[in-house]
Design a protein around this motif. Structure first.
Motif, PDB file in Angstrom:
ATOM      1  N   SER A 155       0.822  -1.205   0.000  1.00  0.00           N
ATOM      2  CA  SER A 155       0.000   0.000   0.000  1.00  0.00           C
ATOM      3  C   SER A 155       0.857   1.257   0.000  1.00  0.00           C
ATOM      4  N   CYS A 195       1.009   3.845  -3.096  1.00  0.00           N
ATOM      5  CA  CYS A 195       0.582   5.226  -2.832  1.00  0.00           C
ATOM      6  C   CYS A 195       1.682   6.204  -3.208  1.00  0.00           C
ATOM      7  N   TYR A 232      -9.270  11.553  -1.050  1.00  0.00           N
ATOM      8  CA  TYR A 232      -8.733  11.932   0.252  1.00  0.00           C
ATOM      9  C   TYR A 232      -9.704  12.808   1.029  1.00  0.00           C
ATOM     10  N   SER A 289      -7.372   0.826   0.039  1.00  0.00           N
ATOM     11  CA  SER A 289      -6.350   1.570   0.777  1.00  0.00           C
ATOM     12  C   SER A 289      -5.543   2.471  -0.150  1.00  0.00           C
ATOM     13  N   LYS A 300      -7.685   5.550  -1.515  1.00  0.00           N
ATOM     14  CA  LYS A 300      -7.915   6.671  -0.612  1.00  0.00           C
ATOM     15  C   LYS A 300      -6.622   7.226  -0.021  1.00  0.00           C
ATOM     16  N   GLY A 301      -5.465   6.565  -0.262  1.00  0.00           N
ATOM     17  CA  GLY A 301      -4.220   7.024   0.327  1.00  0.00           C
ATOM     18  C   GLY A 301      -3.296   7.769  -0.614  1.00  0.00           C
ATOM     19  N   TRP A 302      -3.365   7.455  -1.926  1.00  0.00           N
ATOM     20  CA  TRP A 302      -2.409   8.091  -2.828  1.00  0.00           C
ATOM     21  C   TRP A 302      -2.631   9.597  -2.992  1.00  0.00           C
ATOM     22  N   LEU A 306       2.876   7.554   6.019  1.00  0.00           N
ATOM     23  CA  LEU A 306       2.058   6.547   5.337  1.00  0.00           C
ATOM     24  C   LEU A 306       2.185   5.188   6.010  1.00  0.00           C
ATOM     25  N   TRP A 343       0.148   5.295   9.351  1.00  0.00           N
ATOM     26  CA  TRP A 343      -1.282   5.314   9.077  1.00  0.00           C
ATOM     27  C   TRP A 343      -1.775   3.967   8.566  1.00  0.00           C
ATOM     28  N   THR A 344      -1.037   3.371   7.645  1.00  0.00           N
ATOM     29  CA  THR A 344      -1.486   2.125   7.023  1.00  0.00           C
ATOM     30  C   THR A 344      -1.392   0.959   7.993  1.00  0.00           C
ATOM     31  N   ASP A 397      -4.236   1.148  10.405  1.00  0.00           N
ATOM     32  CA  ASP A 397      -5.555   1.404   9.831  1.00  0.00           C
ATOM     33  C   ASP A 397      -6.579   0.399  10.355  1.00  0.00           C
ATOM     34  N   THR A 423     -10.788   1.166   7.569  1.00  0.00           N
ATOM     35  CA  THR A 423     -10.976   0.575   6.245  1.00  0.00           C
ATOM     36  C   THR A 423     -11.346  -0.900   6.318  1.00  0.00           C
TER      37      THR A 423
END
Length: 331
Positions: free
Chosen positions: A114, A118, A147, A200, A203-205, A257, A260-261, A264, A267
């Motif tokens: 991810s 991203c 985002y 993931s 919505k993350g890139w 990142l 956060w990932t 997470d 999600t």
């Protein structure tokens, strides 16, 4: 005597003729000026303690207790278990530890893919948006939409798109393009991992796109002009100028990142519900299940503390390596 007294009075007066403040009178004003920033930060500090630090300390205490559904009413009366909860969590030959290890490995693979995708998509989009063309502002706004959308609304939309019978994904892949022999189940089985990864990255890139685009504004255009005069192509300019100049930005972006990932929860929880498939069993949902589904809050708290320690170690090592890399580059 009169002349001497007048001279002393003139020394103690300011240029405007008023008597200057003594050191003692200036001290309270200085203290007030120094203490004002801390006073303004005090409400935020109190809220931080209440929202984050106090629950964290309570969670650490709970990890040393045999806290099950029998002690929910009075969790302080739960017996102490010392390190038993931690031993159960890291015993990878037992069912609990084996399941936690599997969830950890799934989370690592998910996070690496991810974060990498991203960063790659965000960087490519940001570089593409540096050129001036008609409709660039509209395209930038569209890129930020994933985002800007609320997480729950966005993920619920993807749930409908991943439906087996009438979902948009199967309609496009199977009915329109014919890439699959039959409609696929995206929310169960092995495909659940790829469905989670898709949501993931989607919505993350845009966050990576915003950060990289901001970093590109600090690169002087003269560098690209000089490289073009020297005959450097687009890929050479990106490799020799863009990526090295974005080094400090990328170091912070990748760390944010990653955190956060790896943490997470929203999600996978919205996408799969309380029980995620085995292929998409992220550690955040796994700890939730160990705590609120099996009602073993002591073991769940121990898993949370282990996760916190892991993230602290990874963050510390990452910052140490990146700081050494910066010093070596400047040296």
């Amino acid at each position: 005597m009169t002349t001497t007294a007048s001279a002393e009075a003139a020394v103690h007066k300011s240029p405007s003729g008023a008597a200057g403040p003594s050191p003692r009178s200036r001290r309270p004003g200085r203290i007030r000026r120094i203490g004002l920033p801390y006073l303004l930060l005090l409400p935020a500090l109190i809220l931080e303690l209440l929202v984050h630090l106090v629950p964290m300390v309570i969670g650490i205490v709970m990890s040393f207790k045999e806290l099950t559904q029998f002690y929910i009413r009075d969790w302080g009366a739960a017996p102490w278990t010392a390190l038993d909860n931690y031993k159960v969590s890291v015993d990878f030959d037992a069912p609990v530890g084996e399941a936690l290890l599997h969830s950890f490995l799934v989370t690592v693979a998910f996070t690496v893919l991810s974060v990498g995708l991203c960063w790659l998509i965000g960087t490519a989009a940001a570089i593409f948006m540096q050129d001036t063309f008609r409709g660039r502002g509209l395209l930038r706004a569209l890129f930020i939409v994933p985002y800007a959308l609320p997480v729950y609304a966005a993920v619920i939309t993807w749930v409908f798109m991943f439906q087996h019978d009438n979902g948009l994904v199967n309609h496009v892949l199977h009915d329109q393009l014919g890439l699959t022999d039959k409609p696929s189940f995206w929310l169960i089985g092995d495909n659940s991992f790829w469905a989670l990864l898709t949501v993931s990255v989607w919505k993350g890139w845009p966050f990576a796109f915003l950060i990289i685009m901001a970093g590109l504004q600090n690169i002087p255009g003269e560098l690209y002009e000089a490289a073009a005069l020297d005959g450097a192509g687009m890929w050479q300019r990106i490799r020799r100028i863009t990526l090295p100049s974005l080094g400090p930005v990328n170091q912070v972006l990748v760390l944010v990142l990653f955190l956060w990932t790896f943490n997470d929860f929203n999600t996978p929880y919205v996408l799969f519900g309380k029980s995620a498939p085995e292929a998409a069993d992220l550690i955040s949902v796994h700890i939730y299940q160990a705590s609120f589904v099996t009602w073993n809050f002591g073991t769940g708290s121990a898993m949370s503390v282990l996760l916190l320690l892991f993230l602290l170690v990874v963050t510390g090592v990452y910052l140490l390596l990146t700081s050494r890399g910066r010093k070596a580059a400047h040296g």
